[in-house]
Design a protein around this motif. Sequence first.
Motif, PDB file in Angstrom:
ATOM      1  N   THR A 231       2.247   1.626  -3.421  1.00 24.62           N
ATOM      2  CA  THR A 231       1.222   2.079  -4.362  1.00 24.62           C
ATOM      3  C   THR A 231       1.078   3.595  -4.327  1.00 24.62           C
TER       4      THR A 231
ATOM      5  N   ILE B 232      -2.023  -6.728  -7.643  1.00 23.61           N
ATOM      6  CA  ILE B 232      -1.473  -6.238  -6.368  1.00 23.61           C
ATOM      7  C   ILE B 232      -1.686  -7.277  -5.268  1.00 23.61           C
TER       8      ILE B 232
ATOM      9  N   GLN C 141       0.822  -1.212   0.000  1.00 20.17           N
ATOM     10  CA  GLN C 141       0.000   0.000   0.000  1.00 20.17           C
ATOM     11  C   GLN C 141       0.851   1.255   0.000  1.00 20.17           C
TER      12      GLN C 141
ATOM     13  N   VAL D 264      -3.559   0.323 -10.236  1.00 16.56           N
ATOM     14  CA  VAL D 264      -4.701   0.059  -9.369  1.00 16.56           C
ATOM     15  C   VAL D 264      -5.942   0.811  -9.841  1.00 16.56           C
ATOM     16  N   LYS D 265      -5.754   2.109 -10.189  1.00 14.30           N
ATOM     17  CA  LYS D 265      -6.902   2.932 -10.558  1.00 14.30           C
ATOM     18  C   LYS D 265      -7.423   2.634 -11.956  1.00 14.30           C
TER      19      LYS D 265
ATOM     20  N   ARG E 278      -6.151  -4.762  -9.307  1.00 13.32           N
ATOM     21  CA  ARG E 278      -6.257  -5.130  -7.885  1.00 13.32           C
ATOM     22  C   ARG E 278      -5.850  -6.578  -7.655  1.00 13.32           C
TER      23      ARG E 278
ATOM     24  N   GLU F 215       0.156   3.072  -8.732  1.00 10.42           N
ATOM     25  CA  GLU F 215      -1.108   3.764  -8.485  1.00 10.42           C
ATOM     26  C   GLU F 215      -1.988   3.755  -9.734  1.00 10.42           C
TER      27      GLU F 215
END
Length: 429
Positions: free
Chosen positions: A93, A114, A90, A103-104, A111, A100
Amino acid sequence: MFQTLKNAWNMPELRKKILYTLFILLIFRFGSCIPVPFINTELLATYFEQSQVAGSMLGYLDMFTGGGLSNATIFAMSITPYINASIILQLLTVAIPALERMVKEGGEEGRKRIASWTRYVAVVLGLLQGFSYYALLRSNGFLSNTSVLAAAAIILTFTAGTALIMWLGEHITQNGIGNGISIILFAGIVSRGPSLIRTLYNLFKQGGGSIISALLMIVIGLAVVVFIVFMSNAERRIPVQYAKRVVGRKMYGGQSTHLPIKVNASGVMPIIFASSILSLPQTVSMFWQPAAGTVGWHVLNLFSQSNPFYIIVYGLLILAFAYFYASIQFNPIEISNNLKKNGGFIPGFRPGKPTSDFITKALGKVTFVGAIFLGIVAILPLIVGAISPNLSNVALGGTSVIIVVGVALDTVKQLEAQMLMRHHKGFLE
């Protein structure tokens, strides 16, 4: 809460999820009773009963594992390596723009990637922590066999136990009720309840404590629980007004609502993460024990739970992680843009940057209150333990209570949300 559980039990789908969760927890408790071979568990249990160990970080980790650490079971390391791996991923990230974006913009696939990396890192950390625990066992003479094969069997068994708990937690999240990792922590802490009660009883019996003082401690404990429940449910409601607009012959908007910001939006995660990070020096001390008076000895001694330095760092980490989680859960700019798109505004503030600045300022104040609340509940018992060594084992109850209460509240809220989605008549009434 009991009414919610009753209503959930009456629904076949939720009943299956509850039974599935209980079955997984039963497997966890069985694993917490199976000892690892080549270890003298009787000597190890006696070692953990000593006062200097009971109130230390080893005692704290033993509380998380439900007694698995003091009994050298296959689940001795519990979910700690996975939590540390989650912290690392985290933070990376947030620090690395590429992660980042993955993930987005990657959505579910990002996700999953990760999550997969988190598992691999957890296994690596499990091997390191398993080796450190093996070194502690060997240096204190708790092993019946010190061969290379025995060492490999012990370390790999500890690591495999961590991987199995990680798998069990993910299955609870997917097919059961609540967050799997939190539920397993909850089960481990609750299983230590009888031991804590026995410790309190022996303390009063040896010290000649009166019934009044015992009742006073019970009242204080109940007051702490009520305070935790109150603060966990507290929230600041920012008023939001939607402008009226006419589409064809119909008029939309015009209603008033609010934007809720929970005081303790991050739940118990700041405490869990802060505790996991501060357990690393104790892990190092398992396989590296410097001589008294050396620099290494002084550094490791700073991370003793009775040391003021540890207490201050613990509080600062709780504060930092509270803000970290608040920044992940709330994006003031995104909220402001969504309000603007839907014709909403906060009275007294123009849409756009003024609205996002106001939300940021309100979020900062509310998060600070929540972090102070977590810090008070987690640190005060440590201060009590530092002042009175006899209460060092009992002092661990402060952090455990907030974790247990927080996980219980979150699980009940998830049950209520699932029942609302299914329009359960008995709950709505």
